[in-house]
Design a protein around this motif. Structure first.
Motif, PDB file in Angstrom:
ATOM      1  N   UNK A  12      -7.559  28.711  29.020  1.00 19.53           N
ATOM      2  CA  UNK A  12      -7.025  27.812  30.036  1.00 19.53           C
ATOM      3  C   UNK A  12      -6.092  28.531  30.999  1.00 19.53           C
ATOM      4  N   UNK A  13      -5.434  29.588  30.519  1.00 19.34           N
ATOM      5  CA  UNK A  13      -4.550  30.380  31.373  1.00 19.34           C
ATOM      6  C   UNK A  13      -4.765  31.854  31.041  1.00 19.34           C
ATOM      7  N   UNK A  14      -4.998  32.664  32.056  1.00 19.83           N
ATOM      8  CA  UNK A  14      -5.219  34.095  31.862  1.00 19.83           C
ATOM      9  C   UNK A  14      -3.922  34.852  32.126  1.00 19.83           C
ATOM     10  N   UNK A  15      -3.545  35.712  31.177  1.00 17.99           N
ATOM     11  CA  UNK A  15      -2.334  36.521  31.302  1.00 17.99           C
ATOM     12  C   UNK A  15      -2.708  37.986  31.440  1.00 17.99           C
ATOM     13  N   UNK A  16      -1.830  38.728  32.032  1.00 18.46           N
ATOM     14  CA  UNK A  16      -2.014  40.171  32.110  1.00 18.46           C
ATOM     15  C   UNK A  16      -1.552  40.815  30.797  1.00 18.46           C
ATOM     16  N   UNK A  17      -2.082  41.969  30.442  1.00 18.43           N
ATOM     17  CA  UNK A  17      -1.660  42.644  29.209  1.00 18.43           C
ATOM     18  C   UNK A  17      -0.147  42.855  29.180  1.00 18.43           C
ATOM     19  N   UNK A  18       0.464  42.491  28.066  1.00 13.84           N
ATOM     20  CA  UNK A  18       1.911  42.632  27.910  1.00 13.84           C
ATOM     21  C   UNK A  18       2.688  41.373  28.235  1.00 13.84           C
ATOM     22  N   UNK A  19       2.051  40.390  28.889  1.00 15.27           N
ATOM     23  CA  UNK A  19       2.754  39.160  29.250  1.00 15.27           C
ATOM     24  C   UNK A  19       2.908  38.212  28.062  1.00 15.27           C
ATOM     25  N   UNK A  20       2.061  38.339  27.064  1.00 16.85           N
ATOM     26  CA  UNK A  20       2.183  37.512  25.862  1.00 16.85           C
ATOM     27  C   UNK A  20       3.004  38.269  24.833  1.00 16.85           C
ATOM     28  N   UNK A  21       4.060  37.655  24.359  1.00 18.35           N
ATOM     29  CA  UNK A  21       4.879  38.263  23.309  1.00 18.35           C
ATOM     30  C   UNK A  21       3.996  38.535  22.098  1.00 18.35           C
ATOM     31  N   UNK A  22       3.980  39.759  21.572  1.00 18.19           N
ATOM     32  CA  UNK A  22       3.138  40.054  20.404  1.00 18.19           C
ATOM     33  C   UNK A  22       3.359  39.092  19.246  1.00 18.19           C
ATOM     34  N   UNK A  23       4.592  38.606  19.068  1.00 19.58           N
ATOM     35  CA  UNK A  23       4.879  37.663  17.990  1.00 19.58           C
ATOM     36  C   UNK A  23       4.256  36.291  18.250  1.00 19.58           C
ATOM     37  N   UNK A  24       3.839  36.027  19.481  1.00 18.27           N
ATOM     38  CA  UNK A  24       3.247  34.731  19.825  1.00 18.27           C
ATOM     39  C   UNK A  24       1.723  34.747  19.745  1.00 18.27           C
ATOM     40  N   UNK A  25       1.132  35.912  19.530  1.00 14.94           N
ATOM     41  CA  UNK A  25      -0.329  36.015  19.467  1.00 14.94           C
ATOM     42  C   UNK A  25      -0.835  35.413  18.161  1.00 14.94           C
ATOM     43  N   UNK A  26      -1.756  34.462  18.276  1.00 10.57           N
ATOM     44  CA  UNK A  26      -2.363  33.846  17.087  1.00 10.57           C
ATOM     45  C   UNK A  26      -3.602  34.588  16.625  1.00 10.57           C
ATOM     46  N   UNK A  27      -4.313  35.224  17.556  1.00  7.76           N
ATOM     47  CA  UNK A  27      -5.510  35.998  17.219  1.00  7.76           C
ATOM     48  C   UNK A  27      -5.504  37.274  18.040  1.00  7.76           C
ATOM     49  N   UNK A  28      -5.494  38.432  17.392  1.00  5.22           N
ATOM     50  CA  UNK A  28      -5.477  39.697  18.142  1.00  5.22           C
ATOM     51  C   UNK A  28      -6.812  39.974  18.814  1.00  5.22           C
ATOM     52  N   UNK A  29      -6.749  40.707  19.902  1.00  5.07           N
ATOM     53  CA  UNK A  29      -7.913  40.962  20.729  1.00  5.07           C
ATOM     54  C   UNK A  29      -9.020  41.747  20.061  1.00  5.07           C
TER      55      UNK A  29
END
Length: 251
Positions: free
Chosen positions: A208-225
């Protein structure tokens, strides 16, 4: 590392007829509607689908189901989907119903590289003993029934052996994702989407929303890329299109 694909149609262009799909969503929450619609428009059929439920209100997987594009469903909830029930009882659809927690763990185990596991869920029932109708003959009989599964005792408690699930593709929907495929899910959409994504050999995520690499806090990631191969950004209109199965209000 940039996994962004411009359109849903391009993202599912190599999904062949007869493919197996793990599809995220819980009810109408977190359903990858745009990717499902793209598959429908391509005319892909004879699909084997693994999902908690098979859509509702002419939404989600119900689009493919109504068009006769699904050959087999592995899931845990039929709900009020009358067309699903009709096809199942008429012998047009093969269905493997399993306990919801078992389904979740079979998907997770597939993504984690665990081939099988033991669980007490289903011991003493047809889940373990076999005989669940997978396909009806359309005349009130059973054309294909589930086989018995291995049962083993651990610490005095019987457990049934369940095999992990791996699928050719996975379709999921995330609230946010970056170009590397790291995903964040919102509330109930987190139930089955991460697990479905793990189980797919090729996982396609609509975000629903596209972020640039590094914009998502690693602790907030639910599924790694590492589990995601393609990312499809949704338009604002597509992201806002969310249905409610049963609207409730309070006075």
């Amino acid at each position: 590392m940039d996994k962004v694909v411009s359109t849903a149609r391009e993202a599912v262009a190599d999904v062949p007829g007869g493919a197996s799909l793990a599809v995220g969503g819980f009810g109408l929450s977190g359903v990858p509607d745009v990717l499902i619609r793209a598959l429908y428009e391509r005319g892909v059929g004879a699909l084997s689908v693994v999902s908690n439920n098979c859509g509702a209100m002419e939404s989600g997987l119900a689009v493919l189901l109504a068009a006769g594009r699904i050959a087999r469903v592995t899931g845990s909830y039929i709900g009020a989907n009358k067309e699903f029930a009709r096809q199942y009882l008429a012998g047009e659809l093969e269905v493997e119903l399993i306990p919801q927690g078992t389904l979740a763990e079979r998907l997770r185990a597939g993504g984690a590289g665990i081939p099988a596991f033991y669980t007490p869920a289903g011991v003493g029932t047809q889940v373990a003993d076999g005989g669940l109708p997978w396909r009806h003959d359309g005349e009130g009989g059973v054309a294909l029934a589930s086989p018995p599964k291995e049962v083993r005792e651990f610490d005095g408690v019987e457990h049934v052996l369940e095999r992990a699930i791996r699928t050719d593709f996975a379709l999921v929907r995330a609230a946010k994702g970056d170009r590397h495929g790291n995903l964040v899910f919102h509330r109930s959409a987190r139930n089955f989407n991460p697990l479905a994504a793990m189980a797919g050999k090729v996982t396609i995520a609509e975000v629903e929303a596209l972020a640039e690499p590094g914009e998502i806090d690693p602790d907030a990631v639910h599924l790694p890329g590492v589990f995601v191969q393609r990312v499809v950004p949704l338009t604002p209109e597509q992201a806002a299109d969310k249905r409610i199965e049963r609207r409730t209000v309070s006075g």
